[in-house]
Enzyme design. Sequence first.
Site, PDB file in Angstrom:
ATOM      1  N   ASP A 233     -35.553  -2.890 -41.351  1.00  0.00           N
ATOM      2  CA  ASP A 233     -36.077  -1.661 -40.748  1.00  0.00           C
ATOM      3  C   ASP A 233     -35.500  -0.410 -41.397  1.00  0.00           C
ATOM      4  OD1 ASP A 233     -37.665  -0.278 -38.826  1.00  0.00           O
ATOM      5  OD2 ASP A 233     -35.910   0.037 -37.569  1.00  0.00           O
ATOM      6  N   SER A 255     -40.930   3.798 -34.917  1.00  0.00           N
ATOM      7  CA  SER A 255     -41.604   2.511 -35.108  1.00  0.00           C
ATOM      8  C   SER A 255     -42.355   2.106 -33.846  1.00  0.00           C
ATOM      9  CB  SER A 255     -40.585   1.423 -35.460  1.00  0.00           C
ATOM     10  OG  SER A 255     -39.819   1.780 -36.584  1.00  0.00           O
ATOM     11  N   GLN A 305     -44.810  -3.250 -40.727  1.00  0.00           N
ATOM     12  CA  GLN A 305     -44.492  -2.353 -39.616  1.00  0.00           C
ATOM     13  C   GLN A 305     -45.522  -1.237 -39.538  1.00  0.00           C
ATOM     14  OE1 GLN A 305     -41.115   0.883 -39.182  1.00  0.00           O
ATOM     15  NE2 GLN A 305     -40.213  -1.118 -38.714  1.00  0.00           N
TER      16      GLN A 305
END
EC number: 3.1.2.1
Length: 320
Positions: A233, A255, A305
């Site tokens: 991430d 996110s 993502q």
Amino acid sequence: MSKPEDLGDANGDADRGDLSGDLRSVLVTSVLNLEPLDEDLYRGRHYWVPTSQRLFGGQIVGQALVAAAKSVSEDVHVHSLHCYFVRAGDPKVPVLYHVERTRTGASFSVRAVKAVQHGKAIFICQASFQQMQPSPLQHQFSMPTVPPPEELLDHEALIDQYLRDPNLHEKYRVGLNRIAAREVPIEIKLVNPPALNQLQTLEPKQMFWVRARGYIGEGDIKMHCCVAAYISDYAFLGTALLPHQSKYKVNFMVSLDHSMWFHAPFRADHWMLYECESPWAGGSRGLVHGRLWRRDGVLAVTCAQEGVIRSKPRVSESKL
């Protein structure tokens, strides 16, 4: 995920020497460490807080995977996980992780994890685990050809190089000093570092070498996957900003979801190449795809993502 015998390239990371003593990775001992409260109930306490002052999404993903992995047998390993960030996390409050044993089969097992703060879910995750199985059907993309990490500047040296530039804009100087003061439990080496004395319009692609700080070791495949979840991430969604940074200033970015597929064993404390690209952005959202490559060319992990990106046009500024 394929056979567990080889957790990475045979050469390892020679620049580290023997770290098996007291330099245990802080990602294992603190950041991803969970306190068991009851069966399938855990509490996380130690959080790295980015400049957004929210909880770092990668840490929540990593801790959720730690919790899920504790509920399966030693002979099964995660092959995929799919997560949603449903509320902003509070870095001042511990996170509770509730694990639901959705299915335990002969070859596959599924676990659902809910992360809770103030009595409400902030994050939900489904993780699927598989018993190691041979497969005659195999293929993968080829790893990009890039300079090895030994030939590139680490994050700290790169920031120092930027700060020595007398023409660096003051706002970048302030931001770089803020970044340099943060303690991040991973090491990064950018393959093509940007020039900071002017805003550039770039392709929505970036690559960097990354590894956990400290020593994790060979034995715990599950922990290496949890550390990779944390790493995956970092700077990921920012890939979608690269074509737009000369015209737009981001005032909100977070996110929405995160998915990972684990293909081959690896060591997260050895250098891996993170290849990131953004195929699309629109509707105040951005989509990013990523691949984590072992140094020997094996594709270890694939990531995806989507996140919210809200921006406003830049106001012209005089250049110093």
